[in-house]
Design an enzyme around this catalytic site. Structure first.
Site, PDB file in Angstrom:
ATOM      1  N   GLU A 128       0.805  -1.220   0.000  1.00  0.00           N
ATOM      2  CA  GLU A 128       0.000   0.000   0.000  1.00  0.00           C
ATOM      3  C   GLU A 128       0.836   1.267   0.000  1.00  0.00           C
ATOM      4  O   GLU A 128       0.371   2.303  -0.393  1.00  0.00           O
ATOM      5  CB  GLU A 128      -0.939   0.024   1.228  1.00  0.00           C
ATOM      6  CG  GLU A 128      -2.339  -0.460   0.917  1.00  0.00           C
ATOM      7  CD  GLU A 128      -3.080   0.476  -0.023  1.00  0.00           C
ATOM      8  OE1 GLU A 128      -2.704   1.652  -0.169  1.00  0.00           O
ATOM      9  OE2 GLU A 128      -4.043   0.023  -0.656  1.00  0.00           O
ATOM     10  N   LYS A 152      -2.253   2.802   7.482  1.00  0.00           N
ATOM     11  CA  LYS A 152      -2.275   3.461   6.179  1.00  0.00           C
ATOM     12  C   LYS A 152      -2.950   4.826   6.269  1.00  0.00           C
ATOM     13  O   LYS A 152      -2.426   5.837   5.790  1.00  0.00           O
ATOM     14  CB  LYS A 152      -2.994   2.571   5.160  1.00  0.00           C
ATOM     15  CG  LYS A 152      -3.235   3.224   3.811  1.00  0.00           C
ATOM     16  CD  LYS A 152      -1.941   3.576   3.102  1.00  0.00           C
ATOM     17  CE  LYS A 152      -2.228   4.056   1.684  1.00  0.00           C
ATOM     18  NZ  LYS A 152      -1.000   4.469   0.978  1.00  0.00           N
ATOM     19  N   ASN A 155      -0.933   8.648   5.899  1.00  0.00           N
ATOM     20  CA  ASN A 155      -1.266   9.669   4.914  1.00  0.00           C
ATOM     21  C   ASN A 155      -1.837  10.921   5.581  1.00  0.00           C
ATOM     22  O   ASN A 155      -1.567  12.050   5.151  1.00  0.00           O
ATOM     23  CB  ASN A 155      -2.256   9.119   3.891  1.00  0.00           C
ATOM     24  CG  ASN A 155      -1.554   8.356   2.787  1.00  0.00           C
ATOM     25  OD1 ASN A 155      -0.332   8.380   2.678  1.00  0.00           O
ATOM     26  ND2 ASN A 155      -2.312   7.669   1.962  1.00  0.00           N
ATOM     27  N   GLY A 212      -2.770  17.353  -3.528  1.00  0.00           N
ATOM     28  CA  GLY A 212      -3.832  16.924  -4.434  1.00  0.00           C
ATOM     29  C   GLY A 212      -3.711  15.431  -4.640  1.00  0.00           C
ATOM     30  O   GLY A 212      -3.217  14.709  -3.772  1.00  0.00           O
ATOM     31  N   CYS A 231      -4.736  10.119  -2.960  1.00  0.00           N
ATOM     32  CA  CYS A 231      -4.545   9.533  -1.628  1.00  0.00           C
ATOM     33  C   CYS A 231      -4.798  10.509  -0.483  1.00  0.00           C
ATOM     34  O   CYS A 231      -5.617  10.240   0.398  1.00  0.00           O
ATOM     35  CB  CYS A 231      -3.137   8.957  -1.523  1.00  0.00           C
ATOM     36  SG  CYS A 231      -2.878   7.495  -2.537  1.00  0.00           S
ATOM     37  N   LYS A 243      -8.441  11.873  -0.159  1.00  0.00           N
ATOM     38  CA  LYS A 243      -9.353  10.773   0.156  1.00  0.00           C
ATOM     39  C   LYS A 243      -9.146  10.257   1.574  1.00  0.00           C
ATOM     40  O   LYS A 243     -10.110  10.049   2.325  1.00  0.00           O
ATOM     41  CB  LYS A 243      -9.158   9.646  -0.857  1.00  0.00           C
ATOM     42  CG  LYS A 243      -9.900   8.352  -0.543  1.00  0.00           C
ATOM     43  CD  LYS A 243      -9.670   7.308  -1.617  1.00  0.00           C
ATOM     44  CE  LYS A 243      -8.228   6.901  -1.751  1.00  0.00           C
ATOM     45  NZ  LYS A 243      -7.703   6.194  -0.550  1.00  0.00           N
ATOM     46  N   ARG A 280      -6.070  14.386 -10.703  1.00  0.00           N
ATOM     47  CA  ARG A 280      -7.156  14.327  -9.726  1.00  0.00           C
ATOM     48  C   ARG A 280      -6.869  15.260  -8.550  1.00  0.00           C
ATOM     49  O   ARG A 280      -5.792  15.200  -7.957  1.00  0.00           O
ATOM     50  CB  ARG A 280      -7.359  12.896  -9.225  1.00  0.00           C
ATOM     51  CG  ARG A 280      -7.967  11.960 -10.242  1.00  0.00           C
ATOM     52  CD  ARG A 280      -8.014  10.526  -9.741  1.00  0.00           C
ATOM     53  NE  ARG A 280      -6.673   9.946  -9.613  1.00  0.00           N
ATOM     54  CZ  ARG A 280      -6.440   8.702  -9.198  1.00  0.00           C
ATOM     55  NH1 ARG A 280      -7.461   7.925  -8.845  1.00  0.00           N
ATOM     56  NH2 ARG A 280      -5.204   8.253  -9.135  1.00  0.00           N
TER      57      ARG A 280
END
Length: 291
Positions: free
Chosen positions: A1, A57, A61, A110, A113, A116, A181
């Site tokens: 991941e 994870k 992030n 941006g 990952c 979100k 994205r």
């Protein structure tokens, strides 16, 4: 991941760590054996329950996103107080407890990952009646950063942008990927179009995706064609190609020597000496010295 866009093969072959969520000791043993060849540099294989592995994870992030929003907020404060965020960052990051990664001021994060996963943490909190205040603030600061940068551009066009041509260097949310994205460039280009400006862009690899998402944006063949006849250059992605341009050629190509740099690619003194009005992030706007 833990695969970064643009560095996935490197990250797979030389990971900082392997995190395995398992439901049995037997599964843990299999995963250790499978991944052992990739962590021979002494980096750990961490085996834990599935929920904890998932949370590693999200937490990783979310932490990196937090660092980006933090340095951007400090950069905005530096502007108000007349400090230089580059100097502040250097002094701050000399503390080994802080480090220097993901502490570069700019347009905010941006991609797929960070936005979100930060919002996923907020959403997980809501699902169990917990208010993830810090992560919500991280996301808010990140989105506000685009508006803060946009105000720098508007300040140089007191009569408005209608009829102006803006050149954008960089469309992808970060270098070495064609991913647009949640890219800050997309937000800024749409604002420019809505304000009546003509928008032209160049990106080394993201032009095809730009054509699909924003066909109204003119696509330049190279970085110098992009600035030809433009009223300003706006830098959104720190591609290596943009780090050492022919500044005299750029100046001669622009209608007015105006660069709005969202990635702090250049020294303010250098831009001033070359006769540019140069606005960046966390530093005072400089104007030509008369060269």
């Amino acid at each position: 991941e833990f695969l970064k866009e643009g560095d996935a093969i490197m990250d797979f072959n030389k990971p900082d760590r392997g995190v395995c969520g398992v439901e049995s000791d037997e599964a843990g043993d299999v995963m250790r054996e499978l991944y052992e060849p990739f962590v021979r540099q002494g980096h750990p294989i961490l085996v834990m329950d599935v929920r904890s592995a998932e949370m590693v994870k999200y937490a990783s992030n979310a932490m990196l996103a937090c660092k980006i929003s933090f340095i951007n907020e400090m950069a905005n404060l530096c502007e108000k107080y007349g400090a230089d965020v580059n100097s502040v960052r250097t002094g701050m990051c000399a503390d080994r407890r802080i480090g220097d990664q993901f502490l570069y001021p700019g347009l905010g994060y941006g991609g797929s990952c960070f936005p979100k996963d930060t919002l996923a943490v907020v959403g997980m909190g809501k699902a169990v009646g917990f208010n993830a205040k810090l992560n919500a603030a991280v996301h808010e600061v990140n989105q506000d950063q685009r508006g803060h940068f946009w105000s720098k551009l508007l300040a140089e066009f007191p009569q408005g942008l209608r009829g102006a041509t803006l050149a954008f260097w960089g469309v992808a949310f970060k270098p070495r990927t064609d991913d647009i994205r949640e890219a800050p460039s997309m937000t800024l280009m749409q604002r420019a179009i809505d304000a009546g400006a003509r928008v032209r862009a160049f990106d080394p690899v993201a032009m095809e995706n730009l054509a699909k998402e924003m066909p109204q944006v003119e696509r330049a063949s190279d970085m110098y064609a992009c600035v030809q006849g433009a009223d300003a250059l706006v830098i959104c992605t720190e591609w290596r190609e943009f780090r050492s341009p022919d500044l005299d050629r750029v100046k001669a190509s622009l209608k007015r020597p105006l660069v709005i740099d969202g990635r702090n690619l250049y020294r303010s003194e250098t831009m001033q000496e070359h006769g540019f009005t140069y606005a960046s992030v966390g530093r005072a706007t400089v104007r030509p010295t008369g060269r």
